[in-house]
Scaffold this active site. Structure first.
Site, PDB file in Angstrom:
ATOM      1  N   HIS A   1       0.837  -1.214   0.000  1.00 41.67           N
ATOM      2  CA  HIS A   1       0.000   0.000   0.000  1.00 41.67           C
ATOM      3  C   HIS A   1       0.870   1.262   0.000  1.00 41.67           C
ATOM      4  O   HIS A   1       0.741   2.115  -0.886  1.00 41.67           O
ATOM      5  CB  HIS A   1      -0.919  -0.026   1.236  1.00 41.67           C
ATOM      6  CG  HIS A   1      -1.802   1.179   1.360  1.00 41.67           C
ATOM      7  ND1 HIS A   1      -3.112   1.191   0.937  1.00 41.67           N
ATOM      8  CD2 HIS A   1      -1.564   2.424   1.852  1.00 41.67           C
ATOM      9  CE1 HIS A   1      -3.632   2.395   1.162  1.00 41.67           C
ATOM     10  NE2 HIS A   1      -2.709   3.162   1.719  1.00 41.67           N
ATOM     11  N   GLU A   2       1.758   1.350   0.966  1.00 42.72           N
ATOM     12  CA  GLU A   2       2.620   2.536   1.043  1.00 42.72           C
ATOM     13  C   GLU A   2       3.537   2.593  -0.182  1.00 42.72           C
ATOM     14  O   GLU A   2       3.896   3.668  -0.642  1.00 42.72           O
ATOM     15  CB  GLU A   2       3.446   2.552   2.340  1.00 42.72           C
ATOM     16  CG  GLU A   2       2.627   2.540   3.640  1.00 42.72           C
ATOM     17  CD  GLU A   2       1.566   3.633   3.746  1.00 42.72           C
ATOM     18  OE1 GLU A   2       1.773   4.728   3.191  1.00 42.72           O
ATOM     19  OE2 GLU A   2       0.514   3.375   4.376  1.00 42.72           O
TER      20      GLU A   2
ATOM     21  N   HIS B   1       1.736   4.470  -2.794  1.00 39.24           N
ATOM     22  CA  HIS B   1       1.848   5.918  -2.544  1.00 39.24           C
ATOM     23  C   HIS B   1       3.244   6.412  -2.961  1.00 39.24           C
ATOM     24  O   HIS B   1       3.380   7.453  -3.594  1.00 39.24           O
ATOM     25  CB  HIS B   1       1.701   6.215  -1.044  1.00 39.24           C
ATOM     26  CG  HIS B   1       0.285   6.177  -0.530  1.00 39.24           C
ATOM     27  ND1 HIS B   1      -0.723   6.922  -1.086  1.00 39.24           N
ATOM     28  CD2 HIS B   1      -0.279   5.506   0.512  1.00 39.24           C
ATOM     29  CE1 HIS B   1      -1.858   6.716  -0.404  1.00 39.24           C
ATOM     30  NE2 HIS B   1      -1.613   5.848   0.572  1.00 39.24           N
TER      31      HIS B   1
ATOM     32  N   GLU C   1      -4.915   7.444  -2.991  1.00 42.03           N
ATOM     33  CA  GLU C   1      -5.467   6.150  -2.554  1.00 42.03           C
ATOM     34  C   GLU C   1      -5.793   5.259  -3.752  1.00 42.03           C
ATOM     35  O   GLU C   1      -5.763   4.038  -3.649  1.00 42.03           O
ATOM     36  CB  GLU C   1      -6.710   6.364  -1.687  1.00 42.03           C
ATOM     37  CG  GLU C   1      -6.395   6.886  -0.295  1.00 42.03           C
ATOM     38  CD  GLU C   1      -5.552   5.938   0.560  1.00 42.03           C
ATOM     39  OE1 GLU C   1      -5.867   4.741   0.622  1.00 42.03           O
ATOM     40  OE2 GLU C   1      -4.565   6.403   1.160  1.00 42.03           O
TER      41      GLU C   1
END
Ligand SMILES: [Zn+2]
Length: 500
Positions: free
Chosen positions: A265-266, A269, A295
């Site tokens: 997830h990170e 980003h 997101e």
């Protein structure tokens, strides 16, 4: 002054501001990672001085007259330069409309609010936080009325975080989710639960870290420009420009997947941040344009790619290698199902892919009711608990596991939550576009993320903040955003897993 001279000054100004941001991010990351416990005051001292300098630099007379001059010569600027001027002037102009006493009270309130929220959460007692929260909401409404008196105050805040977003568009979006996902989750609850026992056990942090680096490499994160460390809550931050980005994770000793998917997830980003075009470095256009688009990237890598059958099958051998003996008897199918277990839970950040957006919907509905004066602050726990019961079928045991779990309201981030759910939904529509151009599954199967990342770079990352989120969406989805695409994706995927 010549326009070319003014542009030179504009670039120098942004370069200087990015240096302050660079220093401030390092200090912040230091504070939440390795800094000793008793060093907060020392760090606050330095950060206070740097913040003050940065504030002076961005709101000083010289800066304002430079920006106003350039704004008056818009036609002579490039698209990028005009956008820089617009973004830098926007916050200054808004700030000027808010009376100083209100602004200062609000800033003070947020510092107080954060401390009171921590205390209330620890004691699981909403009544300790309620008075300050009530005042935060009051001032939030007042500030909206000062800046945009013609607008509905909640619409103002939604639009502030995500340009173009309104209650009407959120109602349409969440309406589809409510109508289709709530009954779907109830149907899943009636089926036998998938077995995720392989994800539970003892997983030493050093082995999890080894896996985290393998995952970063697998999805193509350039570790020459992106480092990983640990914090209580995972996050991504860039240091001054897209050339230095840091991500964090948290290793839970008895469950292996939370860290795996937080790294992915990170990582999403981070790649979005790092993907800005070279010439955006040290300008206000460097890095992602909004939270929902951010997101859409993080949850795209985490869920749409990361929790897919092809991805989990590819990752299983890495997991076996990092935890010798533990996954030998686990089949790719068992691993895939375990990773995708759907189970309504109290805490948003731990929620699975299907129930996640409903956590966000609850927060949206509550904010909307507060702005409309339809609920008193003291009644929020009761409202929260009844919505959790209605949408997720859960009885909330206490405020800590309910209304007090997020820091957003204490920090004044009101109108911010919808972007989390919207991002997930955008990603589900983006993958259709990507699949039209390349064979995504085949690329993952081959362990080749270069083409996937290049697609995202070409269509999203390279622009940084050059476009507003609604402009970027219009470019990517000329047919318009349709939340049904997202719900269709979830229902199709999880109907197979749960044999529905
Ligand atoms: Zn995120």
């Amino acid at each position: 002054m010549e326009v070319s001279q003014a542009v030179e000054k504009l670039m120098a100004l942004q370069s200087k501001m990015s240096a302050y941001r660079h220093a401030l991010s390092i200090l912040y990351t230091d504070g939440v990672t390795v800094a000793p416990k008793e060093t907060t005051a020392n760090r606050s001292h330095t950060m206070g001085i740097l913040n003050e300098e940065m504030y002076k630099l961005s709101t000083g007379e010289e800066t304002i007259s430079l920006l106003e001059f350039l704004d008056g010569h818009k036609e002579e600027l490039t698209k990028k330069q005009a956008r820089m001027v617009y973004l830098m002037l926007k916050s200054n102009r808004e700030l000027q409309k808010i009376p100083m006493d209100i602004y200062l009270e609000y800033q003070k309130l947020l510092v107080e609010g954060d401390a009171l929220w921590h205390d209330a959460k620890e004691k699981s007692d909403f009544s300790l936080f309620a008075p300050v929260l009530g005042r935060i909401f009051e001032l939030t409404k007042q500030m909206a009325a000062f800046v945009a008196p013609e607008k509905d105050p909640y619409d103002y805040w939604l639009d502030k975080y995500e340009r173009g977003l309104t209650k009407a568009s959120c109602d349409r979006f969440f309406g589809v989710l409510k109508e289709r996902l709530v009954p779907f989750i109830a149907k899943i609850a009636e089926k036998p639960q998938v077995d995720d026992s392989c994800l539970h056990g003892d997983f030493p942090a050093w082995q999890q870290e080894k896996l985290a680096y393998k995952l970063m490499d697998f999805i193509g994160i350039d570790r020459g420009h992106c480092a990983l460390s640990t914090t209580e809550h995972p996050f991504t931050t860039s240091y001054g420009s897209h050339l230095d980005v840091r991500i964090t994770t948290n290793y839970r000793p008895h469950k292996v997947d939370p860290s795996m998917f937080s790294v992915i997830h990170e990582g999403g980003h981070a790649m979005y941040e790092m993907g800005s075009a070279e010439d955006l470095a040290y300008t206000v256009l460097d890095g992602g344009t909004s939270m929902s688009i951010h997101e859409s990237q993080s949850r795209f890598y985490e869920n749409i790619l990361g929790r897919s059958e092809v991805f989990t099958a590819k990752v299983l051998p890495m997991v076996r290698e990092c935890f010798p003996g533990k996954f030998d008897d686990v089949t790719p199918e068992q691993f895939y199902k375990a990773i995708n277990k759907v189970e309504p839970s109290f805490i948003r950040i731990d929620a699975d892919e299907v129930t996640y957006s409903l956590h966000v919907m609850i927060r949206y509905e509550i904010e909307k009711k507060i702005f409309a004066g339809e609920v008193a602050i003291d009644d929020l726990p009761a409202l929260w608990n009844s919505l959790m019961k209605e949408y997720l079928g859960l009885e909330v045991p206490d405020d800590k596991h309910g209304v007090l779990q997020d820091s957003h309201w204490a920090n004044g981030n009101i109108g911010y939550f919808p972007s989390y759910a919207l991002g997930s939904a955008y990603g589900a529509q983006f993958i259709g576009k990507m699949r039209a151009d390349l064979d995504v599954d085949k690329a993952i199967e081959a362990g080749d993320f270069a083409a996937i990342n290049a697609w995202n770079r070409e269509h999203i990352w390279q622009y940084g903040s050059l476009y507003e989120p609604d402009e970027l969406l219009a470019m990517l989805l000329p047919e318009g955003f349709d939340p049904n695409v997202y719900v269709d994706y979830l229902i199709e995927k999880y109907s197979k897993i749960y044999d529905l």
